[in-house]
Design an enzyme around this catalytic site. Structure first.
Site, PDB file in Angstrom:
ATOM      1  N   ARG A  64      -7.395  -0.941  -6.805  1.00  0.00           N
ATOM      2  CA  ARG A  64      -7.550   0.266  -5.982  1.00  0.00           C
ATOM      3  C   ARG A  64      -7.836   1.439  -6.915  1.00  0.00           C
ATOM      4  O   ARG A  64      -7.015   1.726  -7.785  1.00  0.00           O
ATOM      5  CB  ARG A  64      -6.283   0.576  -5.171  1.00  0.00           C
ATOM      6  CG  ARG A  64      -5.790  -0.493  -4.204  1.00  0.00           C
ATOM      7  CD  ARG A  64      -6.641  -0.680  -2.966  1.00  0.00           C
ATOM      8  NE  ARG A  64      -6.870   0.509  -2.181  1.00  0.00           N
ATOM      9  CZ  ARG A  64      -6.049   0.984  -1.237  1.00  0.00           C
ATOM     10  NH1 ARG A  64      -4.894   0.399  -1.002  1.00  0.00           N
ATOM     11  NH2 ARG A  64      -6.376   2.056  -0.528  1.00  0.00           N
ATOM     12  N   ASP A 116      -2.426  10.530  -2.391  1.00  0.00           N
ATOM     13  CA  ASP A 116      -2.719   9.474  -3.352  1.00  0.00           C
ATOM     14  C   ASP A 116      -3.090  10.029  -4.722  1.00  0.00           C
ATOM     15  O   ASP A 116      -2.946   9.345  -5.720  1.00  0.00           O
ATOM     16  CB  ASP A 116      -3.852   8.590  -2.824  1.00  0.00           C
ATOM     17  CG  ASP A 116      -3.357   7.656  -1.734  1.00  0.00           C
ATOM     18  OD1 ASP A 116      -3.072   6.496  -2.053  1.00  0.00           O
ATOM     19  OD2 ASP A 116      -3.221   8.105  -0.579  1.00  0.00           O
ATOM     20  N   ARG A 138       0.858  -1.182   0.000  1.00  0.00           N
ATOM     21  CA  ARG A 138       0.000   0.000   0.000  1.00  0.00           C
ATOM     22  C   ARG A 138       0.895   1.232   0.000  1.00  0.00           C
ATOM     23  O   ARG A 138       2.113   1.135   0.117  1.00  0.00           O
ATOM     24  CB  ARG A 138      -0.934  -0.002   1.212  1.00  0.00           C
ATOM     25  CG  ARG A 138      -0.250  -0.430   2.487  1.00  0.00           C
ATOM     26  CD  ARG A 138      -0.632   0.365   3.677  1.00  0.00           C
ATOM     27  NE  ARG A 138      -0.450   1.787   3.510  1.00  0.00           N
ATOM     28  CZ  ARG A 138       0.720   2.410   3.620  1.00  0.00           C
ATOM     29  NH1 ARG A 138       1.846   1.740   3.851  1.00  0.00           N
ATOM     30  NH2 ARG A 138       0.785   3.717   3.482  1.00  0.00           N
ATOM     31  N   GLY A 139       0.260   2.386  -0.165  1.00  0.00           N
ATOM     32  CA  GLY A 139       0.996   3.612  -0.393  1.00  0.00           C
ATOM     33  C   GLY A 139       1.046   3.844  -1.890  1.00  0.00           C
ATOM     34  O   GLY A 139       1.424   2.951  -2.656  1.00  0.00           O
ATOM     35  N   ALA A 140       0.679   5.044  -2.328  1.00  0.00           N
ATOM     36  CA  ALA A 140       0.514   5.293  -3.761  1.00  0.00           C
ATOM     37  C   ALA A 140       1.740   4.912  -4.592  1.00  0.00           C
ATOM     38  O   ALA A 140       1.619   4.194  -5.594  1.00  0.00           O
ATOM     39  CB  ALA A 140       0.126   6.757  -3.982  1.00  0.00           C
ATOM     40  N   ASN A 152      -6.053  12.048   0.093  1.00  0.00           N
ATOM     41  CA  ASN A 152      -5.149  11.265   0.934  1.00  0.00           C
ATOM     42  C   ASN A 152      -5.997  10.456   1.913  1.00  0.00           C
ATOM     43  O   ASN A 152      -7.227  10.547   1.920  1.00  0.00           O
ATOM     44  CB  ASN A 152      -4.162  12.179   1.674  1.00  0.00           C
ATOM     45  CG  ASN A 152      -3.010  11.409   2.300  1.00  0.00           C
ATOM     46  OD1 ASN A 152      -2.365  10.595   1.634  1.00  0.00           O
ATOM     47  ND2 ASN A 152      -2.744  11.643   3.566  1.00  0.00           N
ATOM     48  N   LYS A 153      -5.338   9.671   2.730  1.00  0.00           N
ATOM     49  CA  LYS A 153      -6.032   8.785   3.658  1.00  0.00           C
ATOM     50  C   LYS A 153      -7.093   9.528   4.466  1.00  0.00           C
ATOM     51  O   LYS A 153      -6.891  10.663   4.889  1.00  0.00           O
ATOM     52  CB  LYS A 153      -5.022   8.126   4.599  1.00  0.00           C
ATOM     53  CG  LYS A 153      -5.599   7.128   5.575  1.00  0.00           C
ATOM     54  CD  LYS A 153      -6.379   6.011   4.881  1.00  0.00           C
ATOM     55  CE  LYS A 153      -5.546   5.255   3.883  1.00  0.00           C
ATOM     56  NZ  LYS A 153      -6.353   4.249   3.131  1.00  0.00           N
ATOM     57  N   GLN A 197      -2.800   2.267  10.009  1.00  0.00           N
ATOM     58  CA  GLN A 197      -1.501   2.315   9.332  1.00  0.00           C
ATOM     59  C   GLN A 197      -0.489   3.158  10.101  1.00  0.00           C
ATOM     60  O   GLN A 197       0.711   2.887  10.050  1.00  0.00           O
ATOM     61  CB  GLN A 197      -1.663   2.879   7.914  1.00  0.00           C
ATOM     62  CG  GLN A 197      -2.457   2.001   6.968  1.00  0.00           C
ATOM     63  CD  GLN A 197      -3.909   2.424   6.877  1.00  0.00           C
ATOM     64  OE1 GLN A 197      -4.489   2.911   7.862  1.00  0.00           O
ATOM     65  NE2 GLN A 197      -4.505   2.265   5.713  1.00  0.00           N
TER      66      GLN A 197
END
Length: 355
Positions: free
Chosen positions: A92, A240, A49-51, A250-251, A199
């Site tokens: 995603r 993201d 995970r993480g763009a 973003n998150k 996270q």
């Protein structure tokens, strides 16, 4: 550097290796997806995970899809590649780096002056490796460019995980923190736990603790109290997707932090590579927001913590309007308002053709 963070995604002995982030912090487990379906699952289930890391994983996923291809022609090979790319995009929907990486690999094949299928397979792998190596260099540059904004501070607050685990290495939001640490400046970090998947607690707190960087874990609803007490002097997060006007996806929870930062007169920084910008989108209103399984909210691990059958709203991301963003730190330099003008100016020479 006295500290070299782990590489969460790499190509080793003819295999893709990923740190399974769903197993942290309890176990450090390396998985080796062997098919495009396994890579899709790893992305979907947040094992990677993480763009930026998602983009790298997707590029390797394309190679896994065509490595054993028996295509008899270039056209047939490109058709298989396109089918695999379309499949990976369903894993995603929000992180633009995934789409960017897939299109970059497809473009590399389209531009190749050969009809040899074996050679085309090698081009796919080479492009995936290049994307990974470039991301590591990009994160180093983000750290270098962002460090002057933080070097006089004592502490910052961050959200989710935009560290080495979200990239090839070094991270985006945490890259300036690591850069300063390598030069003897230990900046204290307050890490939001980041509900519902934690996270910040599982990943950010883990990797900073491993690095010997002072980190204090807080629940998401403690951020306002931390700011009001003057315990942090800035907020820095990853992204993201960033629209042409500087709106940032973003998150989930990032938007609230930005509002709180403005109320407390704190700078709110976003750190992201050029590949995270989607200039085909005029504003954040056009950014697709992924909604995830209700069980992420109604359960803590496998234990239910809410009434059975309760309605749940579980967006994975929110959009922070550009008016709350003090600056965007990229490998090309620091972008400040007005974003509509300064984003293309700072990122000049980069070709953006949508997501």
């Amino acid at each position: 550097m006295p500290y070299e963070p782990l590489s969460p995604i790499r190509w080793h002995n003819g295999q893709v290796e990923l740190i399974d982030q769903t197993r942290l912090p309890g176990e450090l487990v390396v998985i080796r997806p062997r098919t495009v379906e396994e890579m899709w699952d790893a992305i979907k289930r947040l094992k990677v995970r993480g763009a930026p890391a998602i983009g790298i994983a997707a590029a390797f996923g394309l190679y896994l899809a065509v490595r054993d291809s028996r295509a008899a022609s270039r056209a047939e090979f490109e058709s298989e590649l396109k089918k695999a790319a379309n499949y990976l995009t369903t894993s995603r929907p929000t992180a633009v780096n995934l789409f960017w990486a897939l299109r970059r690999v497809e473009a590399a094949v389209a531009d190749a002056p050969t009809d040899n299928v074996a050679a085309l397979k090698e081009i796919v792998l080479r492009e995936a490796l290049t994307i990974r190596d470039e991301d590591e260099a990009t994160c180093r540059a983000i750290g270098h460019n962002g460090a002057p904004l933080l070097e006089e501070l004592e502490a910052v607050l961050t959200h989710c995980n935009a560290g080495t685990l979200a990239t090839a290495r070094y991270g985006t939001a945490l890259a300036p923190v690591y850069y300063l640490a390598s030069r003897g400046k230990l900046l204290k970090v307050f890490a939001d736990e980041t509900r519902p998947l934690l996270q910040g607690a599982r990943l950010t707190a883990w990797e900073l603790h491993q690095a010997g960087i002072p980190v204090t874990l807080i629940t998401d609803n403690m951020a306002a109290a931390v700011m009001s007490k003057g315990l942090v002097q800035a907020v820095i997060v990853g992204a993201d997707r960033i629209a042409a006007n500087g709106d940032v996806a973003n998150k989930i929870g990032t938007y609230g932090l930005a509002v709180l930062a403005k109320e407390h007169c704190l700078p709110f920084y976003v750190a992201a590579p050029a590949s995270t910008f989607d200039l085909s989108l005029k504003s954040g209103e056009e950014i697709p927001i992924e909604e995830r399984d209700a069980a992420e909210v109604t359960h803590f691990g496998l234990k239910p913590i809410a009434p059975a059958g309760i309605d749940v709203f579980n967006p994975a991301f929110d959009v922070t309007p550009n008016r709350y963003v003090t600056a965007i730190i990229t490998e090309k330099g620091i972008i400040r308002p007005p974003y509509q003008e300064n984003i293309p100016r700072v990122l000049q020479g980069i070709n953006f053709n949508g997501a």
